[in-house]
Design a protein around this motif. Sequence first.
Motif, PDB file in Angstrom:
ATOM      1  N   UNK A  85       0.822  -1.206   0.000  1.00 22.92           N
ATOM      2  CA  UNK A  85       0.000   0.000   0.000  1.00 22.92           C
ATOM      3  C   UNK A  85       0.859   1.260   0.000  1.00 22.92           C
ATOM      4  N   UNK A  86       1.909   1.260   0.816  1.00 25.86           N
ATOM      5  CA  UNK A  86       2.782   2.423   0.894  1.00 25.86           C
ATOM      6  C   UNK A  86       3.538   2.638  -0.423  1.00 25.86           C
ATOM      7  N   UNK A  87       3.982   1.550  -1.057  1.00 30.05           N
ATOM      8  CA  UNK A  87       4.682   1.663  -2.335  1.00 30.05           C
ATOM      9  C   UNK A  87       3.757   2.237  -3.405  1.00 30.05           C
ATOM     10  N   UNK A  88       2.536   1.747  -3.452  1.00 31.15           N
ATOM     11  CA  UNK A  88       1.571   2.271  -4.431  1.00 31.15           C
ATOM     12  C   UNK A  88       1.302   3.755  -4.168  1.00 31.15           C
ATOM     13  N   UNK A  89       1.175   4.128  -2.902  1.00 28.74           N
ATOM     14  CA  UNK A  89       0.933   5.525  -2.562  1.00 28.74           C
ATOM     15  C   UNK A  89       2.135   6.393  -2.931  1.00 28.74           C
ATOM     16  N   UNK A  90       3.335   5.897  -2.678  1.00 32.03           N
ATOM     17  CA  UNK A  90       4.537   6.660  -3.018  1.00 32.03           C
ATOM     18  C   UNK A  90       4.667   6.835  -4.530  1.00 32.03           C
ATOM     19  N   UNK A  91       4.398   5.778  -5.283  1.00 35.22           N
ATOM     20  CA  UNK A  91       4.463   5.892  -6.734  1.00 35.22           C
ATOM     21  C   UNK A  91       3.416   6.870  -7.253  1.00 35.22           C
ATOM     22  N   UNK A  92       2.234   6.782  -6.690  1.00 39.08           N
ATOM     23  CA  UNK A  92       1.166   7.681  -7.110  1.00 39.08           C
ATOM     24  C   UNK A  92       1.442   9.132  -6.768  1.00 39.08           C
ATOM     25  N   UNK A  93       2.255   9.371  -5.743  1.00 42.22           N
ATOM     26  CA  UNK A  93       2.549  10.735  -5.345  1.00 42.22           C
ATOM     27  C   UNK A  93       3.859  11.267  -5.883  1.00 42.22           C
TER      28      UNK A  93
END
Length: 188
Positions: free
Chosen positions: A81-89
């Motif tokens: 979840x954190x990786x997806x959020x970081x990529x999205x941001x």
Amino acid sequence: PLSIAYKVRVTLVALFDVAMLLAVRYLRDNHDISSQMLFWAAVIGSTGLQAIVHSLQFNAQMTFFAHRVDPAIGGSYMTLLNTAANLGGTWPSSFVMLLVGQLTVPPDCVLDEATGKEICTGGRDAYFPLQALLSILGCLWIWTMGPRVRKLAALPDDSWRTHINDDDFVGAEMGSSSMQTKIDPKSE
């Protein structure tokens, strides 16, 4: 809290940029030291407030993730979840900077022989139109996807669980949920 933090960020960043646009336009005609100090104070203040708003959204996002993490796969799930959020941001910043560079039209500058100064005319900075466009897109995202995000956020924590370690379920080797069977506690 997550959707509120996103709304605050989309709204305040656009307002900060409008304030910066007004400051830049004001400073074009005023070159005194107090105007320049005011401008740099606005830049520092805007940057600081944007960092605070970003941190608030990040904390709300991590809180949302932490409540949904399945204890059976906690670390892996949180990392995903954190990786997806970081990529999205992260990637949008690079994309926006590319767009600003591609869409900005530099001014035409000529040297005035009489004064020895460079005189520039024309040109167009793409930052503020892009900021306006992307702020509108952010608001449209809130309007169209907001109900779905609120629906997902309202799901009970159990809806996010994999049930891998539940005592009354055994998964087949393939892991298919259709092949799971209920264990009879008396047969053990």
